[in-house]
Design a protein around this motif. Structure first.
Motif, mmCIF file in Angstrom:
data_model
loop_
_atom_site.group_PDB
_atom_site.id
_atom_site.type_symbol
_atom_site.label_atom_id
_atom_site.label_comp_id
_atom_site.label_asym_id
_atom_site.label_seq_id
_atom_site.Cartn_x
_atom_site.Cartn_y
_atom_site.Cartn_z
ATOM 1 N N VAL A 33 -21.576 137.342 84.464
ATOM 2 C CA VAL A 33 -22.657 136.195 84.743
ATOM 3 C C VAL A 33 -24.019 136.973 85.040
ATOM 4 C CG1 VAL A 33 -23.225 134.411 86.282
ATOM 5 C CG2 VAL A 33 -20.810 134.766 85.553
ATOM 6 N N LEU A 72 -19.491 128.429 88.785
ATOM 7 C CA LEU A 72 -20.843 128.391 88.629
ATOM 8 C C LEU A 72 -21.550 127.196 88.818
ATOM 9 C CD1 LEU A 72 -20.797 130.399 85.341
ATOM 10 C CD2 LEU A 72 -21.955 131.300 87.581
ATOM 11 N N ILE A 80 -13.785 131.813 89.091
ATOM 12 C CA ILE A 80 -15.349 131.818 89.231
ATOM 13 C C ILE A 80 -15.775 130.184 89.074
ATOM 14 C CG2 ILE A 80 -16.149 133.950 88.390
ATOM 15 C CD1 ILE A 80 -17.245 132.542 86.345
ATOM 16 N N CYS A 103 -16.588 127.505 79.399
ATOM 17 C CA CYS A 103 -17.870 128.513 79.503
ATOM 18 C C CYS A 103 -18.791 128.276 78.349
ATOM 19 C CB CYS A 103 -17.532 129.925 79.420
ATOM 20 S SG CYS A 103 -16.626 130.469 80.822
ATOM 21 N N THR A 111 -23.382 131.531 91.796
ATOM 22 C CA THR A 111 -21.800 132.065 91.322
ATOM 23 C C THR A 111 -21.074 132.295 92.543
ATOM 24 O OG1 THR A 111 -22.737 133.150 89.303
ATOM 25 C CG2 THR A 111 -20.698 133.706 90.135
ATOM 26 N N GLN A 112 -19.743 131.951 92.566
ATOM 27 C CA GLN A 112 -18.840 131.900 93.723
ATOM 28 C C GLN A 112 -17.369 132.163 93.089
ATOM 29 O OE1 GLN A 112 -19.159 128.177 95.741
ATOM 30 N NE2 GLN A 112 -21.171 128.534 96.649
ATOM 31 N N VAL A 157 -23.152 131.795 81.498
ATOM 32 C CA VAL A 157 -21.754 132.664 81.344
ATOM 33 C C VAL A 157 -22.105 133.772 80.337
ATOM 34 C CG1 VAL A 157 -19.359 133.143 81.055
ATOM 35 C CG2 VAL A 157 -20.069 131.388 82.395
#
Length: 117
Positions: free
Chosen positions: A24, A35, A33, A97, A40-41, A14
């Motif tokens: 990202v 990760l 998100i 993150c 990344t979704q 991140v």
């Protein structure tokens, strides 16, 4: 002091975050998100356990970012993740993150699912 350049494996760290987004790989991503080494979704939040459970064979620890403030995970989500053998650490999204990035740089099997601040 010796400084080493940090390199990341398949997963992307991140780069930053702000109100409603994460950055990202230099690209802004709106909303929540997830990760991992899978990439990344978008994440549907606490109601989207299926995405997180699909990571069970690939990660040891999942960092869950609860937005700007720390909050408890819903009990059924925490139970499902723990039953799948996923270690769960809950913290606010900025901390999640940062922790994800550090452990990722060490080559650990980690993922982060985070709600925006």
């Amino acid at each position: 002091m010796r400084l080493n350049e940090v390199t990341f494996t398949d997963a992307v760290p991140v780069d930053g975050y702000g109100p409603g987004f994460f950055r990202v790989g230099g690209q802004p991503v709106e909303g929540a998100i997830c990760l991992s080494a899978k990439g990344t979704q978008s994440w549907g939040g606490f109601d989207d356990a299926a995405m997180l459970l699909a990571l069970a064979d690939e990660i040891d620890v999942l960092f869950v970012g609860t937005g700007g403030e720390i909050a408890h995970l819903p009990g059924d989500l925490r139970s499902a993740l723990e039953e799948a053998g996923i270690g769960v650490e809950v913290m606010n999204s900025p901390s999640a993150c940062r922790t994800y990035n550090v452990l990722l740089s060490e080559g650990r099997r980690v993922a982060v699912a985070a709600l925006p601040v």
